[in-house]
Design an enzyme around this catalytic site. Structure first.
Site, PDB file in Angstrom:
ATOM      1  N   TYR A  30     -68.614  -6.660  70.494  1.00  0.00           N
ATOM      2  CA  TYR A  30     -67.221  -7.077  70.316  1.00  0.00           C
ATOM      3  C   TYR A  30     -66.310  -6.472  71.383  1.00  0.00           C
ATOM      4  CZ  TYR A  30     -68.653  -8.392  65.538  1.00  0.00           C
ATOM      5  OH  TYR A  30     -69.272  -8.932  64.438  1.00  0.00           O
ATOM      6  N   ASN A 216     -55.577 -11.287  52.362  1.00  0.00           N
ATOM      7  CA  ASN A 216     -57.016 -11.260  52.113  1.00  0.00           C
ATOM      8  C   ASN A 216     -57.384 -10.136  51.154  1.00  0.00           C
ATOM      9  OD1 ASN A 216     -57.380 -13.401  53.877  1.00  0.00           O
ATOM     10  ND2 ASN A 216     -57.970 -12.117  55.607  1.00  0.00           N
TER      11      ASN A 216
END
Length: 252
Positions: A30, A216
């Site tokens: 990443y 979320n």
């Protein structure tokens, strides 16, 4: 933290920690571990209260320890809570790579170890070759690709199912999800998070937007009824596909 740039990672990670998140999932691939490390360094939270996961790229086979040491340095920590093999190297289980993760756990550099995008057969191969079963299998997961055979297979092996891309694999406009969301005064994304929690799956929704990070997290507080969980299970397009299903060639 998939697709969050290294420059954005300090702010986004800090916002997530402030919102109550305590599990940060990253990977060598990443390219944002140092940005996350800046957020961890500036946080007033105790290190042991934050669960940090990173992953070994499959093409780093043969340099596992060096890769982990680089990750630890970038993250600014002495250990990670979970270290995963990101993908089966060359599509294979690779027990020799797995042996290095076992050693890292023994040496205290990783509290727990696991794999990502592995099939049940590949997990068995690792266990049989080394005597150490992965503690986690992080796979692409959501209602539309829910597979009871995979769930059962991992449970039988004592492997935690951790799901990524829960929204990307889902139709957030699905009538069933919309109906259930309306019953809970919630969004369909929050219902998907609640579905994971109801099943006992680890869910790692990704967002770089603060309002969605907060939303979320709120999904984890929604309590679905057994009937609602069953209705969401019924959205699966692959139920019954069985444990031979593979998890290779994925973007994460």
């Amino acid at each position: 933290t998939w697709q969050i740039s290294n420059s954005a990672a300090p702010h986004v990670t800090a916002q997530a920690l402030e919102a109550g998140y305590r599990h940060i999932d990253t990977a060598t691939a990443y390219h944002n571990e140092s940005g996350i490390g800046k957020a961890l360094a500036s946080s007033t939270l105790a290190r042991e209260s934050i669960f940090v996961t990173t992953k070994l790229p499959p093409d780093h086979a043969g340099r596992e320890r060096r890769t982990l040491q680089e990750s630890l340095s970038k993250l600014g920590v002495d250990y990670v809570d979970l270290w995963l093999v990101h993908l089966p190297p060359n599509g294979r289980a690779a027990p020799r790579v797995w042996e290095q993760l076992v050693k890292a756990r023994q040496d205290g550099l990783a509290k727990a170890i696991g794999v990502s995008n592995y099939s049940l057969g590949q997990i068995d191969e690792l266990a049989e070759a080394t005597g150490a079963t992965p503690e986690v299998n992080q796979i692409r997961w959501g209602p539309s690709i829910y597979d009871p055979a995979v769930v059962s297979g991992l449970q039988q092996r004592g492997v935690v199912l951790e799901g990524y891309s829960p929204f990307k694999v889902s139709n957030l406009s699905d009538p069933t999800l919309v109906s259930i969301a309306s019953e809970h005064d919630a969004t369909t994304a929050q219902v998907i998070v609640a579905w994971h929690v109801a099943h006992g799956f680890v869910v790692i929704p990704k967002s770089a937007r603060v309002e969605r990070i907060v939303a979320n997290a709120a999904g984890a507080t929604i309590e679905l009824t057994a009937e609602e969980v069953a209705a969401i299970d019924g959205l699966s397009r692959v139920a019954g596909a069985g444990s031979s299903r593979r998890f290779g060639r994925l973007p994460r």
